[in-house]
Write a protein that holds these residues in place. Sequence first.
Motif, PDB file in Angstrom:
ATOM      1  N   GLY A 119       0.917  -1.186  -0.133  1.00 38.16           N
ATOM      2  CA  GLY A 119      -0.110   0.090   0.070  1.00 38.16           C
ATOM      3  C   GLY A 119       0.880   1.162   0.147  1.00 38.16           C
ATOM      4  O   GLY A 119       1.642   1.459  -0.797  1.00 38.16           O
ATOM      5  N   SER A 120       0.738   2.118   0.881  1.00 40.90           N
ATOM      6  CA  SER A 120       1.455   3.229   1.085  1.00 40.90           C
ATOM      7  C   SER A 120       3.086   3.085   1.346  1.00 40.90           C
ATOM      8  O   SER A 120       3.904   3.973   1.156  1.00 40.90           O
ATOM      9  CB  SER A 120       0.845   4.232   2.145  1.00 40.90           C
ATOM     10  N   GLY A 121       3.432   1.882   1.711  1.00 45.61           N
ATOM     11  CA  GLY A 121       4.644   1.433   1.987  1.00 45.61           C
ATOM     12  C   GLY A 121       4.976   1.666   3.469  1.00 45.61           C
ATOM     13  O   GLY A 121       6.170   1.789   3.975  1.00 45.61           O
ATOM     14  N   CYS A 122       4.314   1.927   4.417  1.00 44.94           N
ATOM     15  CA  CYS A 122       4.162   2.756   5.571  1.00 44.94           C
ATOM     16  C   CYS A 122       4.862   1.623   6.565  1.00 44.94           C
ATOM     17  O   CYS A 122       5.952   1.772   7.408  1.00 44.94           O
ATOM     18  CB  CYS A 122       3.210   3.039   6.409  1.00 44.94           C
ATOM     19  N   ILE A 123       4.599   0.234   6.296  1.00 47.30           N
ATOM     20  CA  ILE A 123       5.092  -0.822   7.154  1.00 47.30           C
ATOM     21  C   ILE A 123       6.667  -1.122   6.756  1.00 47.30           C
ATOM     22  O   ILE A 123       7.431  -0.996   7.472  1.00 47.30           O
ATOM     23  CB  ILE A 123       4.449  -2.193   7.027  1.00 47.30           C
ATOM     24  N   ALA A 124       6.877  -1.168   5.282  1.00 50.22           N
ATOM     25  CA  ALA A 124       8.397  -1.457   4.772  1.00 50.22           C
ATOM     26  C   ALA A 124       9.211  -0.456   5.201  1.00 50.22           C
ATOM     27  O   ALA A 124      10.396  -0.541   5.592  1.00 50.22           O
ATOM     28  CB  ALA A 124       8.073  -1.680   3.390  1.00 50.22           C
ATOM     29  N   ILE A 125       8.591   1.009   5.227  1.00 49.15           N
ATOM     30  CA  ILE A 125       9.520   2.102   5.371  1.00 49.15           C
ATOM     31  C   ILE A 125      10.060   2.195   6.507  1.00 49.15           C
ATOM     32  O   ILE A 125      10.987   2.615   7.250  1.00 49.15           O
ATOM     33  CB  ILE A 125       8.938   3.523   4.663  1.00 49.15           C
ATOM     34  N   GLU A 144      -1.379   1.768  -8.692  1.00 52.68           N
ATOM     35  CA  GLU A 144      -1.462   3.095  -8.130  1.00 52.68           C
ATOM     36  C   GLU A 144      -1.073   2.959  -6.727  1.00 52.68           C
ATOM     37  O   GLU A 144      -0.485   4.205  -6.331  1.00 52.68           O
ATOM     38  CB  GLU A 144      -3.014   3.271  -8.264  1.00 52.68           C
ATOM     39  N   ALA A 145      -1.319   1.773  -6.116  1.00 49.42           N
ATOM     40  CA  ALA A 145      -0.774   1.889  -4.571  1.00 49.42           C
ATOM     41  C   ALA A 145       0.790   1.909  -4.707  1.00 49.42           C
ATOM     42  O   ALA A 145       1.393   2.594  -3.859  1.00 49.42           O
ATOM     43  CB  ALA A 145      -1.105   0.571  -4.045  1.00 49.42           C
ATOM     44  N   LEU A 146       1.431   1.183  -5.693  1.00 44.88           N
ATOM     45  CA  LEU A 146       2.779   1.503  -5.550  1.00 44.88           C
ATOM     46  C   LEU A 146       3.309   2.726  -5.907  1.00 44.88           C
ATOM     47  O   LEU A 146       4.585   3.160  -5.544  1.00 44.88           O
ATOM     48  CB  LEU A 146       3.328   0.180  -6.665  1.00 44.88           C
ATOM     49  N   GLU A 147       2.469   3.195  -7.006  1.00 48.37           N
ATOM     50  CA  GLU A 147       3.119   4.909  -7.117  1.00 48.37           C
ATOM     51  C   GLU A 147       3.160   5.695  -5.907  1.00 48.37           C
ATOM     52  O   GLU A 147       3.825   6.454  -5.663  1.00 48.37           O
ATOM     53  CB  GLU A 147       1.977   5.346  -8.069  1.00 48.37           C
TER      54      GLU A 147
END
Length: 276
Positions: A119-125, A144-147
Motif C-alpha cells: 500500500g502506502s509502504g508505511c510498514i516497509a519504510i 496505483e498503490a505502488l506509485e
Amino acid sequence: MNKLIKESLTKLKQKNISNPELDLRILLKHASKKNNEIILSNLNVDNIDIVKFKSYLQQRINRQPIAKIIKKKPFWKNDFYVNNFVLDPRPETELIIEEVLNIFKNKNLKFKILDIGTGSGCIAISLAKEFKNASITAIDISKEALEVAEKNLKIHNCYNQIQLKMIDFKNIKSKFDLIVSNPPYLSNEQFNNADPEVKNFEPKLALVGGDDGLKFYREYSNNLKNLMNKSSYFVCEIGNNQRQDCEEIFENSGLFLNKVINDLQGIERILSFLKI
Ligand code: GLN
C-alpha cells in the motif's frame, strides 16, 4: 468565536463527524497561509486561505477522511503521503512494527523482509528506518498503490533498502527471514456497513478479503511457508474475531502461532507465526 468557524463546526456536527473540533483545527492548520501555523485555542482565521479552507471543509462534510484531504498520515515515527488508492495507515498496524522490534532485538541485523500488500509502504519504510541493514521487498498488485509507495520511498530516502514490485505473492520465488502483511480482511458485509470514510474513500481492493474476510489468510497458509527460511517469522494483522479462524487456517501449514497481540481496544489484532 468567528462566524465562519462557528458555522463550520455546526456543519461538521450535523454530519455526525466524531471529532469535529479536532478536524476543524487540522483543516484550518492545513489552510493556514503561515506555513502550517498551529492554531491552538482560539481558532483564529486571520491567516487562513478561506477558499482553500472552504474546499477542505466541504470534502470533510462529504465524509472524506482527514488524511485523504491533507494527503498525509502519521505512522510510527514518520508522516506518509496518502491518496485514495491506499489505506490510510492505522495506529493498530503500528503493532506490527512493535512486534518485529520485539522479535529481532538486534537493530543491526542483516536480514531479508517481505511486505505483502505494501500500500502506502508505511510498514516497509518504518522497518527500513528501524533496521538499517535490512533488505526489504515490498509488493502490491495495485499499480496505483505502488506509485504512492514509490513517492514515500523518495520522501523517506529508502531506495537503497526497499525494492518495490508489482507482483502477486504467489509468484515470488526467493526466501525471507520475516514476512509482514496487513492484508484485506473485511467481509463483504463489514465493508458494506463500514463508515462512509472507509467505504467511499478507501480502496475496496485493500479492504475486502472475500465473503468472510479470510481469503488471504487461506492463500497465505498454502504458500507462505515456501517463502520462509527455517526460524523465519510471519507477522500479520487480522480483523475482529478472526483469531480462532486464522489459528485453524495456519495450523496445518507448518507455521506455529507464536504470539497474539491485542490493540488498544483489547481486540486481538496482530498474530505472529514461526516456521520451525
Ligand atoms: N482495519 C481496517 C478497517 O476496519 C481494515 C484494514 C484491512 O482490511 N487490512 O477499516
